[in-house]
Design an enzyme around this catalytic site. Sequence first.
Site, short mmCIF file in Angstrom:
data_model
loop_
_atom_site.label_atom_id
_atom_site.label_comp_id
_atom_site.label_asym_id
_atom_site.label_seq_id
_atom_site.Cartn_x
_atom_site.Cartn_y
_atom_site.Cartn_z
N LYS A 1 117.76 32.25 35.03
CA LYS A 1 117.38 31.58 33.79
C LYS A 1 118.57 30.85 33.16
CE LYS A 1 114.90 32.69 29.47
NZ LYS A 1 114.39 33.82 28.66
N CYS B 1 110.21 31.17 30.63
CA CYS B 1 110.00 31.42 29.21
C CYS B 1 110.65 30.37 28.30
CB CYS B 1 110.48 32.84 28.87
SG CYS B 1 109.76 33.54 27.35
N GLU C 1 107.73 37.22 33.37
CA GLU C 1 109.18 37.40 33.30
C GLU C 1 109.52 38.89 33.12
OE1 GLU C 1 112.73 35.92 30.19
OE2 GLU C 1 110.62 35.90 29.58
#
Length: 272
Positions: free
Chosen positions: A110, A147, A40
């Site tokens: 995200k 994540c 990421e």
Amino acid sequence: MRLALGQLAASEDWQVNLTQCELLVERAAAGGADLLVLPEGVLARFTDDFTRLRSAAQPLDGPFVRGLAAATTGTGVMVVAGVHEPGPDGRAYNTLVVLRDGEIITSYRKLHLYDAFGARESDNVIPADGPLVTFPCAGHTVGLMTCYDVRFPEMARLLVTDGGADVLVLPAAWVRGPLKERHWELMVAARALENTVYVAACGECGPRNIGHSMVVDPLGVVVGRLAEDPDLLWAEVSADRLAQARQRLPVLVNRRFAVDPTPTEPLATTTA
């Protein structure tokens, strides 16, 4: 499908980071990888003043993504990498890009931002509201998560049941802290086992983040992992192993509840 996970420590300089990523693409191609997963936020990493990622963000047609896309040309390797792209309110989107043969195949912004353990990603990053993203690679369907997304099992389940994913890739920059390494190990394995899928979790290493990239198979077995230093991890995705796991452990057939794909409104956050 042959997987490669490129664990690296990103710097503040996007050109240095691009060079690191280009070398990993070269190594992955030489090793016959179908898919290279990078961490990421590899465009730039800041460990003190996180507001700097706003000015460091680049559009997806900017020099970092263009350079990384060019590195895939003629290699046969698909690459997943995390970058920050400018948003409409001065903050950035935390975005995964999928690249192949010089082109952007797809991208994912995200959904779940890391407003936890005293951190506030939403101060500088805009939470996306969808959609979930999958893409085909070497005969498999790959789902994208980033994540903190791993802490939300309904997202993984939707990628599998609605998106048809049999591999989940999870670029991350998992922050060090009490019990955090244990959380990483547990949740990566849980998402694989509860959905009978492979999970390829590529973590950034360095002074702030743990590294510990790992690949877990659909019965929860860790088939490869790294420690805390930069390295390249190799693993194979086996269609036979997937079929065997889903026959022996038919949780996707036995489930009694569907997951509502409608996104909820993000809760208001405060600085208190």
